[in-house]
Structure formats: structure tokens, C-alpha cells
Design a protein around this motif. Structure first.
Motif, PDB file in Angstrom:
ATOM      1  N   GLY A  51       1.009  -1.155  -0.133  1.00 31.93           N
ATOM      2  CA  GLY A  51      -0.118   0.082   0.088  1.00 31.93           C
ATOM      3  C   GLY A  51       0.877   1.017   0.109  1.00 31.93           C
ATOM      4  N   GLY A  52       0.771   2.245   0.908  1.00 31.41           N
ATOM      5  CA  GLY A  52       1.332   3.369   0.968  1.00 31.41           C
ATOM      6  C   GLY A  52       2.696   3.264   1.569  1.00 31.41           C
TER       7      GLY A  52
ATOM      8  N   ALA B 227      -7.955  -2.994  -4.248  1.00 34.06           N
ATOM      9  CA  ALA B 227      -7.012  -2.274  -4.971  1.00 34.06           C
ATOM     10  C   ALA B 227      -7.832  -1.592  -6.127  1.00 34.06           C
ATOM     11  CB  ALA B 227      -6.012  -3.478  -5.647  1.00 34.06           C
TER      12      ALA B 227
ATOM     13  N   LEU C 277      -3.107   7.395  -0.027  1.00 33.56           N
ATOM     14  CA  LEU C 277      -2.547   7.492   1.519  1.00 33.56           C
ATOM     15  C   LEU C 277      -1.422   8.164   1.570  1.00 33.56           C
ATOM     16  CD1 LEU C 277      -2.992   3.641   2.174  1.00 33.56           C
ATOM     17  CD2 LEU C 277      -4.488   5.532   2.966  1.00 33.56           C
TER      18      LEU C 277
ATOM     19  N   GLN D  98      -4.880  -5.334  -1.370  1.00 31.06           N
ATOM     20  CA  GLN D  98      -4.065  -4.307  -1.270  1.00 31.06           C
ATOM     21  C   GLN D  98      -3.966  -3.563   0.518  1.00 31.06           C
ATOM     22  OE1 GLN D  98      -2.797  -0.584  -3.909  1.00 31.06           O
ATOM     23  NE2 GLN D  98      -4.716  -0.125  -2.915  1.00 31.06           N
ATOM     24  N   CYS D  99      -2.591  -3.467   0.905  1.00 32.20           N
ATOM     25  CA  CYS D  99      -2.474  -3.298   2.273  1.00 32.20           C
ATOM     26  C   CYS D  99      -2.712  -1.633   2.331  1.00 32.20           C
ATOM     27  CB  CYS D  99      -1.153  -3.733   2.699  1.00 32.20           C
ATOM     28  SG  CYS D  99      -1.046  -5.866   2.939  1.00 32.20           S
ATOM     29  N   TYR D 100      -2.693  -1.358   3.626  1.00 32.00           N
ATOM     30  CA  TYR D 100      -2.509  -0.002   3.927  1.00 32.00           C
ATOM     31  C   TYR D 100      -1.088   0.640   3.802  1.00 32.00           C
ATOM     32  CZ  TYR D 100      -7.328  -0.260   5.441  1.00 32.00           C
ATOM     33  OH  TYR D 100      -8.656  -0.527   5.290  1.00 32.00           O
TER      34      TYR D 100
ATOM     35  N   THR E 202      -6.071   3.593  -6.005  1.00 28.97           N
ATOM     36  CA  THR E 202      -4.697   3.542  -5.888  1.00 28.97           C
ATOM     37  C   THR E 202      -4.222   4.006  -4.484  1.00 28.97           C
ATOM     38  OG1 THR E 202      -2.451   4.532  -6.530  1.00 28.97           O
ATOM     39  CG2 THR E 202      -4.634   6.059  -6.748  1.00 28.97           C
ATOM     40  N   SER E 203      -3.091   3.312  -3.876  1.00 29.39           N
ATOM     41  CA  SER E 203      -2.656   3.580  -2.537  1.00 29.39           C
ATOM     42  C   SER E 203      -1.915   4.899  -2.515  1.00 29.39           C
ATOM     43  CB  SER E 203      -1.725   2.615  -2.050  1.00 29.39           C
ATOM     44  OG  SER E 203      -0.424   2.487  -2.901  1.00 29.39           O
TER      45      SER E 203
ATOM     46  N   LEU F 269      -9.757   0.796  -1.171  1.00 26.54           N
ATOM     47  CA  LEU F 269      -8.169   0.625  -1.043  1.00 26.54           C
ATOM     48  C   LEU F 269      -7.713  -0.765  -1.026  1.00 26.54           C
ATOM     49  CD1 LEU F 269      -7.297   3.775   1.262  1.00 26.54           C
ATOM     50  CD2 LEU F 269      -6.242   3.179  -1.078  1.00 26.54           C
ATOM     51  N   THR F 270      -8.661  -1.520  -0.329  1.00 25.50           N
ATOM     52  CA  THR F 270      -8.260  -3.075   0.196  1.00 25.50           C
ATOM     53  C   THR F 270      -8.398  -3.765  -0.993  1.00 25.50           C
ATOM     54  OG1 THR F 270      -8.698  -2.745   2.382  1.00 25.50           O
ATOM     55  CG2 THR F 270      -8.538  -4.932   1.667  1.00 25.50           C
TER      56      THR F 270
END
Length: 647
Positions: free
Chosen positions: A79-80, A335, A342, A136-138, A338-339, A332-333
Motif C-alpha cells: 500500500g502506501g 485495489a 494514502l 492491497q494493504c494500507y 490507488t494507494s 483501497l483494500t
């Protein structure tokens, strides 16, 4: 980000691995790692902006191989950036290294493992189309990947050396994962590969398992750079005598054999740093403990998402709470968002694209950062409630940012509206101003898609040659890709008011560069047969762009509305295109019709002057009506055939 040198070190001791026939299992995949390794190991072109169609086909074959063996993939993406900024120094140094690699690749026209700008976006699109479970992770994904694999008791697929440290059910290095060589055992298919376990590593080096995180922290982490200290510990002094070239990792492992608990090992390591002050030793010790914490496995935050579709709660660290709207968590999770958002919200910065480009050229990202949505609609919306805004409002914000109107795009199929709007924006903002050959090649690719790529690939393969990279052409197309990427991301944030285009259908780097060269040198050969629908699509896009430039040239900025002043419009240079026009047409099988189309195309080259579109069209159509009245047979054939494409 891995333990530097650990992957190479383990590879020198192959007995640590165990050969397995992998099948009938879940598999947690490190998505960021897979993207890079699949693209770079495939031999796909890196310097001309990406071979996205070929990359898409490669991803499809990879997923097919897994499913043929009863393997259920679960892809987890980074993620970010870390909100604590503890890895900022490492990230900055890697960005500098990527810039240098990108410059060398452009100057030398050589492969330096620089990932094309849209590869990650295309990877996510392909997995979504193939219905591969993806999250997608944070933030960085390593710990989440390990936690999920631990709860599901399944292996991890990656090449990241951090997974040699996590206590996992199994780790499958991608380098040894022979997915292209699926084998049969009776009625069962399997993938030959090598499996790693921490127990095998610890037995081989006679190390207590609980000391693995200590080993990783002392080897060097993102909190403490022991090797960059004024007097770093020389771990090679602990290597056995006469054991070949001494390795600092092997020396550290030999030194750790005398310890059973991490605390004792850390105290002894500080004792080796005699020159450090008491305060500095405390800082180093804290950094080492934080580095070790990275390898502790929490309960999986993604298990519930994969099973029930529920997004994990956002971390509640100090300074983070309330900065990210709650409605963004699920997209966000998934995907689908876009991360990058963040990084903007939490750190007030964003990581920019770094494609293959000459270091003396201005950043390509300047092109896509010159726009700002008009206050007329955007000022009425807030990020916290953006998901509740009317679709018409969200669409207008996107159109205002790109400087186009909904009516101008209405004649296009949905999948081409965003790319054409971005192309209008790119032509207005790109520096230097793109010439006509670049525009024609982009539109040719957009309108003809797969058929053009297939014939061009066959033709270039037969010729067995590739043109040297043109830095100026590459820079222009890099700017277009940067605009497209940011346009897609803005469209995502606004809830996709325009259909998201499939990247693999829009751009093929080696093809567009080759076509530009052929146009400019008069060596363009026929790539397609005549296709009325594609010709119509091409003409519609060109007309929209003509209209866009005409309106930009004739519409003054409003006195009571703050606007971004565009660069002075310049007429696109044409050169002598008469000879090339005879080769640019999509010829039909009928020679008489082909000759008539070429003749019409040469007459129509005036239309390429974008600013004079209206007057040229009027003159041309009057002349065309006059010719038809004098030649009824010509008029009849044109009606049967449809209008010829005019480049």
C-alpha cells in the motif's frame, strides 16, 4: 524491504532447500515482487514504455498454471509508504538509484530493470479480470502476507529475503518456482519448486530459531544502519579460518551460535561498539528492537477480507486518525483505488513515476501535475463525502481537470473516452509540443488494438531488427503515460464516472516507436487490412482532438474564474507527408479502391493543421461534392465502401 545479501547467501547453500511438487494448496503471493520478477525475467522490452499486451498474456499463463495444479492464489499488494517515515532514507536512496538506472538505460538503450509506468496498474486490472483474489494493504505488505500464510498454514511465494526470517509454514522463492514447466504425476499436475523452512536454516547454521529476527536486525535494517556507522562491526572476523571468501552474514551467524536469547545477543553486540556513547548505544538498541518487531506475526487483518469481503480497520496511530475517509477503506483494500492517496493524505507527498528517460530532460510528471479541477463543481465537494456525490458532479470534476466536455466524448465507445480525453490534455500540456506523427501513432494504436499488434509483431520479428531508442520520442510518450496514469487514478477516486480503459489494449512500446520511425522515414508498410469500424473510430478520435484544439485557440479565459494558463498553442509540424500518406492507409483488397483512398488521403493532408480544421473541412467537402457531381461512379463506390480514413 529485505535483509541485504541474504537471498544470495542462502543460494550458496542449496542444501537448505527441499525439492517439492507443489499442488492442491492455497498460496499467498507477494504481488509487488511477482510483478517485477515476471516482467524482468520474461525479456520484455523495458525502454520503450512497456509491452503491456505481452505482459498481460504472461500473467494469464501464470494464473492458468496455478489453477491447473489445483493451487488457489491470493495476491497481496503493498500500500502506501510507512506513516512513521522510518524507511524514508532507504526509500530516497532507492529513488536516486532508480533515476540513475533510468538515465543509463536511456543513454545506452540497455535493460536496467526499470518497470514501465503502467505495469502495476495493468497487473491489477488483469488479476481482477481473471477473478484472482487480491488485496492491497494500507502500508508495506510483508507482515500481512506472512500473517495470512501463517493462519492458513500455506506457503508464501516471493523473492523478498524477509521471508527467510518469518516463521512460516513454508516459503517458495519465485526464482525456483518452475510454473512454466508444469509436470504430471498420474492424473495430478504439479509445479516443481524448492521450499524453504526456518527450521532447515537454523539446523544448517546451528542457530536457535528465536534468534532469527536478531540476526536480521544485526545484519542491517531500516531502523539502524550498522554498516554505515563510523566503525561498523566487522562480522567477518568470526568466520571459520580457511572457509573461502569471508562473508559478514556467515560471520554473524557463527557469532550468534553462542547465544540462546535475543536480549543477551543484543547486549553483547553493543559491547562490540565500544566507541559509542551511552546515549548512542541506547538509540541503537531501540532501533534493533524495533527491527526485530517487524518479524512478529500479528493476527491476519486480511483473512476476514478474503473470506467475507470486509475491509480491515485503519491503523489508529498517533497523527493518523481521521486523516483517511472511512469510505476509502474498502476500495483501497480491493485495489480499486490507488494507494497513492494514502501518501498524499498522511505524508503530504507522492512517489512519482521514474520511467526510462534522459536525466537532462524535465520530469515527465510536470505534464500531468499542471491541471487543477475548476472551482465550479469541485468546490462543492469534499473528500469525506465524495462517495455520496452525484455521478454527474463527479464526472464534471474529471472533465474539468482534463479540459474536455461530455458532449465531445459522446461519439466514442466508453472504453476510449478517458484515453482520448487524456490525449487532448497531453497535447495541450506536453513540452516540447508533440508532433503529428506521435499523435497519429497513438490514435492508430487506440483504434486498431490487437490486430495491429499481432501483425506488427510478426513483421518486426521477420525483420529481426529494432530501432535505437529515440530519447525525444520516448520522453513524449512517457509524458502521455504519466497523464494517463494520473487520469485513471483521478477517475478511480471519483468512483469511475468514465469506464476505466484496459491498459493492455492501449499502448505497446516497441510498436509505437517503430511506427513513428517508419512514418518519419517514409518506410511505413501495411499492417492492417481495411476495417470500416476501426477507420470510423480513428476519425472520431481525430475529430474530437481537432475540435478540442480549435476551442482552446478561440475561447478566452473567463475574467471572473481562476484558470490554469495553458502553454501557447503551436501548430503541429507536418513536414512533407505526401509520400508517407500513401503508406499510411489501411488498404483494402480492391486495387481501384485502394488507389482512390490514397488519392483522397493526399488531398486531405491539409486537415492535419489542427487550428484550421473548420475552414479546411468546409473547403474539402465543397470540393468533394463537386467531384462527385462530375463522377457519379466514384460517388457510388464511395457510398458502398464508406469514407476513407484521412490521416
Amino acid at each position: 524491504m529485505g535483509v541485504q545479501g541474504l537471498f544470495t547467501f542462502v543460494e550458496k547453500h542449496p542444501r537448505i532447500y527441499r525439492d517439492v511438487r507443489f499442488r492442491m494448496s492455497r498460496l499467498v503471493i507477494d504481488g509487488a515482487n511477482l510483478i517485477h520478477l515476471l516482467y524482468f525475467d520474461s525479456g520484455l522490452d523495458q525502454n520503450h514504455g512497456g509491452e503491456y499486451a505481452a505482459f498481460e498474456e504472461l500473467i494469464e499463463r501464470f494464473i492458468t498454471a496455478l489453477r491447473d495444479c489445483g493451487i488457489s492464489p491470493f495476491v497481496v499488494l503493498d500500500g502506501g509508504s510507512d506513516y512513521t517515515d522510518k524507511k524514508l532514507e532507504t526509500m530516497m536512496q532507492r529513488a536516486v538509484d532508480r533515476i540513475k538506472k533510468a538515465h543509463r538505460a536511456a543513454v545506452e538503450d540497455s535493460k536496467k530493470n526499470v518497470l514501465p509506468q503502467l505495469a502495476k496498474l495493468m497487473f491489477r486490472q488483469t488479476l481482477a479480470r481473471l477473478e484472482v483474489p487480491m488485496a492491497q494493504c494500507y502500508a508495506e505488505a510483508d507482515q500481512e502476507i506472512a500473517a495470512l500464510a501463517n493462519e492458513w498454514q500455506c506457503p508464501v511465494l516471493s523473492n523478498d529475503s524477509d521471508f527467510y526470517i518469518f516463521d512460516l509454514p513454508g516459503f517458495l522463492p519465485i526464482s525456483h518456482f518452475q510454473w512454466e514447466a508444469v509436470e504430471q504425476s498420474g492424473s495430478q499436475s504439479y509445479i516443481p519448486c524448492k521450499k524453504y523452512n526456518t527450521s532447515s536454516f537454523c539446523i544448517f547454521f546451528n542457530l536457535e530459531r528465536q534468534l532469527l529476527p536478531t540476526f536480521a536486525a544485526l545484519a542491517g535494517n531500516d531502523y539502524v544502519k550498522l554498516q554505515k556507522m563510523e566503525r561498523p562491526i566487522d562480522w567477518t572476523q568470526f568466520c571459520p579460518a580457511g572457509d573461502g571468501i569471508p562473508s559478514h552474514l556467515e560471520g554473524l551467524l557463527c557469532w550468534l551460535r553462542d547465544f540462546h536469547q535475543p536480549e543477551k545477543a543484543l547486549e553483547a553486540a553493543l559491547g562490540l561498539m565500544r566507541e559509542l556513547s551511552k546515549k548512542k548505544k541506547a538509540e541503537v538498541l531501540q532501533g534493533l528492537y524495533l527491527g526485530m518487531q517487524e518479524y512478529k506475526l500479528p493476527s491476519s487483518a486480511l483473512k476476514r477480507f478474503f473470506v467475507h469481503g470486509a475491509a480491515p480497520p485503519f491503523p489508529t496511530f498517533e497523527g493518523v486518525k481521521g486523516l483517511v475517509p472511512d469510505w476509502t477503506r474498502l476500495p483501497l483494500t480491493q485495489a480499486r483505488l490507488t494507494s497513492d492517496i494514502l501518501d498524499v493524505l498522511l505524508l503530504q507527498r507522492n512517489n512519482l513515476s521514474l520511467p526510462v528517460d534522459h536525466g537532462d530532460m524535465p520530469s515527465i510528471n510536470l505534464t500531468s501535475t499542471a491541471a487543477a479541477p475548476g472551482d465550479r463543481v469541485a468546490g462543492q465537494l469534499t473528500l469525506e463525502s465524495l462517495d455520496q456525490a452525484e455521478s454527474s458532479q463527479r464526472l464534471q470534476v474529471l472533465l474539468d481537470a482534463l479540459g474536455v466536455t461530455e458532449a465531445s466524448l459522446s461519439r466514442l465507445p466508453p472504453q476510449l473516452r478517458l484515453p482520448v480525453a487524456v490525449t487532448c490534455y497531453w497535447l495541450q500540456r506536453a513540452q516540447p509540443c508533440p508532433d503529428q506523427s506521435l499523435l497519429k501513432v497513438l490514435l492508430l494504436g487506440l483504434s486498431n488494438g490487437d490486430a495491429l499488434r499481432q501483425r506488427a509483431a510478426l513483421q518486426m520479428q521477420n525483420e529481426r531488427c529494432k530501432q535505437k531508442l529515440s530519447v525525444s520520442v520516448g520522453h513524449a510518450f512517457n509524458q502521455w503515460q504519466a497523464c494517463l496514469k494520473d487520469g485513471v487514478y483521478l477517475n478511480q477516486l471519483l468512483g469511475r464516472p468514465l469506464e476505466e480503459p484496459q491498459i493492455a489494449r492501449l499502448y505497446e512500446g516497441t510498436l509505437v516507436h517503430d511506427l513513428v520511425h517508419r512514418i518519419r522515414t517514409g518506410k511505413l508498410k501495411q499492417l492492417l487490412k481495411y476495417d470500416r469500424s476501426r477507420v470510423k473510430q480513428y476519425k472520431s478520435m481525430l475529430a474530437i482532438i481537432h475540435q478540442f484544439h480549435s476551442q482552446k485557440a478561440s475561447t478566452p479565459a473567463s475574467d471572473n474564474q481562476e484558470t490554469v494558463t495553458p502553454p501557447r498553442r503551436r501548430r503541429l509540424p507536418l513536414g512533407d507527408l505526401t509520400a508517407n500518406l500513401q503508406q499510411l492507409f489501411l488498404l483494402c483488397d480492391d486495387d481501384e479502391e485502394a488507389e482512390m483512398e490514397v488519392s483522397s488521403g493526399v488531398r486531405a493532408q491539409e486537415e492535419l493543421h489542427l487550428g484550421d480544421l473548420v475552414s479546411v473541412k468546409t473547403r474539402y467537402r465543397a470540393k468533394e461534392r463537386n467531384n462527385r457531381s462530375k463522377n457519379p461512379e466514384l460517388a457510388r463506390k464511395e457510398e458502398c465502401r464508406g469514407d476513407p480514413v484521412r490521416w
